[in-house]
Design a protein around this motif. Structure first.
Motif, PDB file in Angstrom:
ATOM      1  N   LEU A  15      45.378  36.174  29.565  1.00 31.92           N
ATOM      2  CA  LEU A  15      43.796  35.660  29.842  1.00 31.92           C
ATOM      3  C   LEU A  15      43.647  35.875  31.426  1.00 31.92           C
ATOM      4  O   LEU A  15      42.461  36.078  31.668  1.00 31.92           O
ATOM      5  CB  LEU A  15      43.871  34.217  29.292  1.00 31.92           C
ATOM      6  CG  LEU A  15      43.662  34.095  27.980  1.00 31.92           C
ATOM      7  CD1 LEU A  15      43.771  32.462  27.741  1.00 31.92           C
ATOM      8  CD2 LEU A  15      42.583  34.755  27.142  1.00 31.92           C
ATOM      9  N   LEU A  16      44.669  35.343  32.094  1.00 37.57           N
ATOM     10  CA  LEU A  16      44.470  35.669  33.502  1.00 37.57           C
ATOM     11  C   LEU A  16      44.412  37.234  34.066  1.00 37.57           C
ATOM     12  O   LEU A  16      43.568  37.343  34.741  1.00 37.57           O
ATOM     13  CB  LEU A  16      45.780  34.957  34.255  1.00 37.57           C
ATOM     14  CG  LEU A  16      45.600  33.502  34.400  1.00 37.57           C
ATOM     15  CD1 LEU A  16      47.071  32.900  34.821  1.00 37.57           C
ATOM     16  CD2 LEU A  16      44.515  32.811  34.908  1.00 37.57           C
ATOM     17  N   GLU A  19      41.699  39.419  31.011  1.00 37.47           N
ATOM     18  CA  GLU A  19      40.282  38.725  30.690  1.00 37.47           C
ATOM     19  C   GLU A  19      39.633  38.268  31.895  1.00 37.47           C
ATOM     20  O   GLU A  19      38.478  37.795  31.980  1.00 37.47           O
ATOM     21  CB  GLU A  19      40.342  37.825  29.771  1.00 37.47           C
ATOM     22  CG  GLU A  19      40.894  38.295  28.444  1.00 37.47           C
ATOM     23  CD  GLU A  19      40.127  39.350  27.718  1.00 37.47           C
ATOM     24  OE1 GLU A  19      38.961  39.303  27.810  1.00 37.47           O
ATOM     25  OE2 GLU A  19      40.751  40.176  26.927  1.00 37.47           O
ATOM     26  N   PHE A  21      40.159  35.400  33.430  1.00 33.02           N
ATOM     27  CA  PHE A  21      39.561  34.018  33.117  1.00 33.02           C
ATOM     28  C   PHE A  21      40.133  33.271  34.283  1.00 33.02           C
ATOM     29  O   PHE A  21      41.107  33.700  35.181  1.00 33.02           O
ATOM     30  CB  PHE A  21      40.551  33.494  31.877  1.00 33.02           C
ATOM     31  CG  PHE A  21      39.721  33.579  30.730  1.00 33.02           C
ATOM     32  CD1 PHE A  21      38.992  34.995  30.652  1.00 33.02           C
ATOM     33  CD2 PHE A  21      40.094  32.862  29.680  1.00 33.02           C
ATOM     34  CE1 PHE A  21      38.156  34.937  29.416  1.00 33.02           C
ATOM     35  CE2 PHE A  21      39.284  33.203  28.527  1.00 33.02           C
ATOM     36  CZ  PHE A  21      38.463  34.072  28.223  1.00 33.02           C
ATOM     37  N   THR A  22      39.399  32.200  34.659  1.00 32.97           N
ATOM     38  CA  THR A  22      39.648  31.160  35.686  1.00 32.97           C
ATOM     39  C   THR A  22      40.512  30.261  35.076  1.00 32.97           C
ATOM     40  O   THR A  22      40.965  30.217  33.682  1.00 32.97           O
ATOM     41  CB  THR A  22      38.483  30.614  35.970  1.00 32.97           C
ATOM     42  OG1 THR A  22      37.878  29.740  35.219  1.00 32.97           O
ATOM     43  CG2 THR A  22      37.630  31.678  36.826  1.00 32.97           C
ATOM     44  N   SER A  24      40.164  26.924  34.761  1.00 31.97           N
ATOM     45  CA  SER A  24      39.350  26.171  33.804  1.00 31.97           C
ATOM     46  C   SER A  24      39.360  26.829  32.533  1.00 31.97           C
ATOM     47  O   SER A  24      39.216  26.291  31.387  1.00 31.97           O
ATOM     48  CB  SER A  24      38.145  25.610  34.383  1.00 31.97           C
ATOM     49  OG  SER A  24      38.193  25.050  35.586  1.00 31.97           O
ATOM     50  N   GLN A  25      38.742  28.067  32.477  1.00 33.04           N
ATOM     51  CA  GLN A  25      38.632  28.869  31.173  1.00 33.04           C
ATOM     52  C   GLN A  25      39.998  29.146  30.357  1.00 33.04           C
ATOM     53  O   GLN A  25      40.255  28.944  29.339  1.00 33.04           O
ATOM     54  CB  GLN A  25      37.949  30.087  31.562  1.00 33.04           C
ATOM     55  CG  GLN A  25      36.746  30.123  32.123  1.00 33.04           C
ATOM     56  CD  GLN A  25      35.965  31.471  32.325  1.00 33.04           C
ATOM     57  OE1 GLN A  25      36.982  32.364  32.650  1.00 33.04           O
ATOM     58  NE2 GLN A  25      34.824  31.730  32.674  1.00 33.04           N
ATOM     59  N   VAL A  26      40.951  29.178  31.135  1.00 32.75           N
ATOM     60  CA  VAL A  26      42.507  29.329  30.653  1.00 32.75           C
ATOM     61  C   VAL A  26      42.838  27.957  29.734  1.00 32.75           C
ATOM     62  O   VAL A  26      43.296  28.134  28.676  1.00 32.75           O
ATOM     63  CB  VAL A  26      43.514  29.700  31.466  1.00 32.75           C
ATOM     64  CG1 VAL A  26      44.902  29.780  30.965  1.00 32.75           C
ATOM     65  CG2 VAL A  26      43.319  31.228  31.850  1.00 32.75           C
ATOM     66  N   LYS A  28      40.558  25.639  28.774  1.00 34.37           N
ATOM     67  CA  LYS A  28      39.809  25.423  27.679  1.00 34.37           C
ATOM     68  C   LYS A  28      40.327  26.400  26.458  1.00 34.37           C
ATOM     69  O   LYS A  28      40.172  25.920  25.241  1.00 34.37           O
ATOM     70  CB  LYS A  28      38.461  25.825  28.006  1.00 34.37           C
ATOM     71  CG  LYS A  28      37.283  25.440  27.046  1.00 34.37           C
ATOM     72  CD  LYS A  28      35.889  25.444  27.378  1.00 34.37           C
ATOM     73  CE  LYS A  28      34.913  25.307  26.581  1.00 34.37           C
ATOM     74  NZ  LYS A  28      33.634  25.425  27.107  1.00 34.37           N
ATOM     75  N   ALA A  29      40.816  27.521  26.795  1.00 40.03           N
ATOM     76  CA  ALA A  29      40.967  28.559  25.832  1.00 40.03           C
ATOM     77  C   ALA A  29      42.277  28.386  25.031  1.00 40.03           C
ATOM     78  O   ALA A  29      42.478  28.581  23.816  1.00 40.03           O
ATOM     79  CB  ALA A  29      40.772  29.989  26.130  1.00 40.03           C
ATOM     80  N   ARG A  58      46.050  40.879  38.699  1.00 42.83           N
ATOM     81  CA  ARG A  58      44.463  40.999  38.591  1.00 42.83           C
ATOM     82  C   ARG A  58      43.732  41.376  39.892  1.00 42.83           C
ATOM     83  O   ARG A  58      42.653  42.032  39.771  1.00 42.83           O
ATOM     84  CB  ARG A  58      44.146  39.687  37.920  1.00 42.83           C
ATOM     85  CG  ARG A  58      42.699  39.520  37.773  1.00 42.83           C
ATOM     86  CD  ARG A  58      42.479  38.174  37.305  1.00 42.83           C
ATOM     87  NE  ARG A  58      42.609  37.195  38.288  1.00 42.83           N
ATOM     88  CZ  ARG A  58      42.536  35.784  38.568  1.00 42.83           C
ATOM     89  NH1 ARG A  58      42.211  35.234  37.328  1.00 42.83           N
ATOM     90  NH2 ARG A  58      42.638  35.050  39.223  1.00 42.83           N
TER      91      ARG A  58
END
Length: 217
Positions: A15-16, A19, A21-22, A24-26, A28-29, A58
């Motif tokens: 995810l990092l 995608e 992702f930040t 917080s998003q990681v 939450k996912a 990334r």
């Protein structure tokens, strides 16, 4: 606290990296809290190394994409635009697909991007010139100190040398006023007396040396 596992670590890393992702998003996912995420970062070295490597990859990918996009904006590019055309049916009145059109559109160089880069380049150049001027201003006092040093040497000379230089200067360029001439005569007469005294002293020392040699024989 969620249970740590290699599968969850791989999911977080994907995810990092893929995608973008930040944190917080990681969290939450994956269903973990931020406290758990940072606790693993501080206590588990393998998790921390995996996350740091994913973030580094990334960032490198983002830089590559940014430079490619910037190059396109500076040089200009062509893009294709597809459009579906629908027409109403004669019997039912519903829209029916008729054809697809593909057009090639030219995108010229982005003037705003070019202006932004030029302004940034001018600012960096002005900063370099300012730093160079500051370096020159800092080095100037040192050169002034070095120039003042010879004057200190002249001040520290003995008084006799100063009198001799004054007498020489007066003899080369004789003064016009009478009182200055009198001062010159005093200076020269004092020098003559000193020279005679020195000569007599040397003669007496030579006589003493001769008498000492005679006594020894």
């Amino acid at each position: 606290m969620a249970k740590y596992s290699t599968e969850l670590t791989e999911k977080i890393v994907n995810l990092l990296e893929d995608e973008f992702f930040t944190v917080s998003q990681v969290c939450k996912a994956t269903g973990i809290s931020r406290e758990t995420y940072y606790c693993w970062m501080n206590t588990r070295g393998d998790f921390r190394s995996e996350v740091e490597q994913a973030v580094a990859r990334r960032e490198a990918e983002l830089m590559t994409m940014m430079h490619a996009s910037l190059k396109k904006k500076l040089e200009g590019y062509y893009t294709t635009v597809e459009k579906d055309i629908y027409v109403p049916d004669g019997h039912t009145g519903e829209l029916v697909f008729k054809q697809k059109t593909v057009t090639k559109k030219e995108c010229p160089p982005d003037l705003r991007t070019i202006k932004m880069l030029l302004d940034r380049q001018d600012k960096s150049r002005q900063g370099e010139e300012k730093s160079a001027k500051e370096c020159v201003m800092k080095s100037k006092p040192e050169t002034l100190k070095k120039r003042v040093e010879p004057e200190k040497e002249i001040i520290l000379n003995p008084a006799e040398e100063i009198l001799e230089t004054c007498a020489e200067a007066i003899t080369e360029f004789p003064p016009k006023n009478g009182h200055i001439k009198k001062d010159m005569q005093v200076l020269t007469s004092s020098q003559k007396r000193k020279a005679e005294h020195k000569k007599k002293k040397n003669m007496t020392t030579e006589k003493i040396k001769k008498t000492v040699r005679c006594v020894r024989f």
